[in-house]
Design a protein around this motif. Structure first.
Motif, PDB file in Angstrom:
ATOM      1  N   ASN A 174       2.390   2.067  -3.255  1.00 27.13           N
ATOM      2  CA  ASN A 174       1.465   2.772  -4.140  1.00 27.13           C
ATOM      3  C   ASN A 174       1.360   4.037  -4.011  1.00 27.13           C
ATOM      4  O   ASN A 174       1.202   4.887  -4.921  1.00 27.13           O
ATOM      5  CB  ASN A 174       0.168   1.767  -4.052  1.00 27.13           C
ATOM      6  CG  ASN A 174       0.031   0.546  -4.928  1.00 27.13           C
ATOM      7  OD1 ASN A 174       1.007  -0.041  -5.569  1.00 27.13           O
ATOM      8  ND2 ASN A 174      -0.687  -0.540  -4.418  1.00 27.13           N
ATOM      9  N   SER A 225       4.667   5.933  -5.313  1.00 34.63           N
ATOM     10  CA  SER A 225       4.500   6.128  -6.829  1.00 34.63           C
ATOM     11  C   SER A 225       3.643   7.094  -7.181  1.00 34.63           C
ATOM     12  O   SER A 225       3.776   7.913  -8.090  1.00 34.63           O
ATOM     13  CB  SER A 225       4.117   4.573  -7.214  1.00 34.63           C
ATOM     14  OG  SER A 225       3.767   4.817  -8.911  1.00 34.63           O
ATOM     15  N   GLU A 259       0.814  -1.088   0.117  1.00 32.66           N
ATOM     16  CA  GLU A 259      -0.031   0.069   0.054  1.00 32.66           C
ATOM     17  C   GLU A 259       0.763   1.158   0.093  1.00 32.66           C
ATOM     18  O   GLU A 259       0.682   2.158  -0.856  1.00 32.66           O
ATOM     19  CB  GLU A 259      -0.944   0.072   1.299  1.00 32.66           C
ATOM     20  CG  GLU A 259      -1.825   1.357   1.500  1.00 32.66           C
ATOM     21  CD  GLU A 259      -2.372   1.353   2.739  1.00 32.66           C
ATOM     22  OE1 GLU A 259      -2.960   2.332   2.801  1.00 32.66           O
ATOM     23  OE2 GLU A 259      -2.501   0.254   3.378  1.00 32.66           O
ATOM     24  N   ASP A 308       9.248   1.993 -11.472  1.00 34.72           N
ATOM     25  CA  ASP A 308       8.797   0.927 -10.741  1.00 34.72           C
ATOM     26  C   ASP A 308      10.158   0.145 -10.291  1.00 34.72           C
ATOM     27  O   ASP A 308      10.040  -0.427  -9.210  1.00 34.72           O
ATOM     28  CB  ASP A 308       8.029   0.204 -11.790  1.00 34.72           C
ATOM     29  CG  ASP A 308       6.629   0.725 -11.793  1.00 34.72           C
ATOM     30  OD1 ASP A 308       6.356   1.535 -11.283  1.00 34.72           O
ATOM     31  OD2 ASP A 308       5.992   0.435 -12.954  1.00 34.72           O
TER      32      ASP A 308
END
Length: 251
Positions: A49, A52, A46, A153
């Motif tokens: 994410n 990002s 989490e 990533d």
């Protein structure tokens, strides 16, 4: 030219297995209006994410520093991102130095080791030898392949794998920060904004440090003297089209 996704993932996973602990650049001053405060993340996925999303919201991001690989050596990375454009200068795993630039739809690579990987993926004999230690233009598939190695990533996998949220509230350089530890890496700590967007400030492990700077314009330019490979390059990079500084050479 197309690439087998499985092979690209294997290479990315091989990089992740170095156990890279990043560490280096200036911290952002955190200026600007913060977003609505979120509750602390409860697991590493989490939080990754959220990080990002915070990177993608920023007008520009500069991340640079060094990390220790699984063999005890030190590698380094410098990533500059502004919108969809990015510039990477990294030394990772046994691949040595990797330089990668993406400006709009154009992508360029300078790395004998990665050109060899591209040669194997595309089954194009002699590709790496033709480029050598020069800049070569990539088509869309080649750019995606390299992005799996040294893109955003990949950075998140290498730098933030094994996080143990939610962490504790502390300060870093006089600013409120949340200190996040890492599973199986007791000496490694990631400091991030205590409120607002999940922006990392610094990742520290002993003498190694990765630092982040946000919303300061970064300079990203197409490289000079680019080697043109007809089967590796999209139409936008062919001779006669708009080209990088110094022109494009066919080989």
């Amino acid at each position: 030219m197309g690439f087998r996704t499985g092979s690209a993932v294997v290479v990315a996973c091989a990089l992740a297995l170095t156990g890279c602990d990043l560490g280096g650049a200036k911290d952002s001053e955190g200026k600007g209006k913060p977003a609505v405060t979120e509750a602390p993340a409860t697991d590493g996925g989490e939080l990754a994410n959220r990080i990002s999303a915070a990177f993608k919201k920023a007008r520009a991001v500069h991340a640079s520093g060094t990390w220790k690989d699984s063999g005890g050596g030190v590698s380094r990375i410098d990533i500059r991102m502004q919108g969809a454009d990015r510039q990477v200068d990294a030394k990772v795993f046994e691949l040595g130095r990797i330089e990668f630039v993406q400006v709009g739809e154009k992508a360029y690579l300078k790395s004998p080791a990665v050109w060899k990987l591209l040669e194997n993926e595309s089954k194009t004999k002699g590709l790496a030898a033709r480029v050598g230690d020069r800049w070569g233009a990539l088509n869309a598939s080649g750019g995606q392949f390299v992005d799996k190695l040294v893109g955003l990533d990949a950075l998140l996998v290498l730098a933030f794998g094994g996080m143990n949220p939610p962490g504790t509230v502390t300060t870093l350089g006089g600013r409120p920060a949340r200190a996040i530890g890492f599973k199986d890496s007791p000496g490694k700590t990631m400091y991030m904004a205590a409120s607002g967007d999940a922006r990392p400030f610094a990742l520290v492990d002993g003498k190694e440090r990765l630092g982040f700077e946000y919303d300061v314009p970064v300079r990203i330019e197409e490289p000079r003297d680019v080697v043109f490979l007809p089967h590796m390059t999209g139409a936008a990079s062919r001779p006669g089209a708009e080209r990088g500084r110094g022109g494009v050479r066919a080989v």
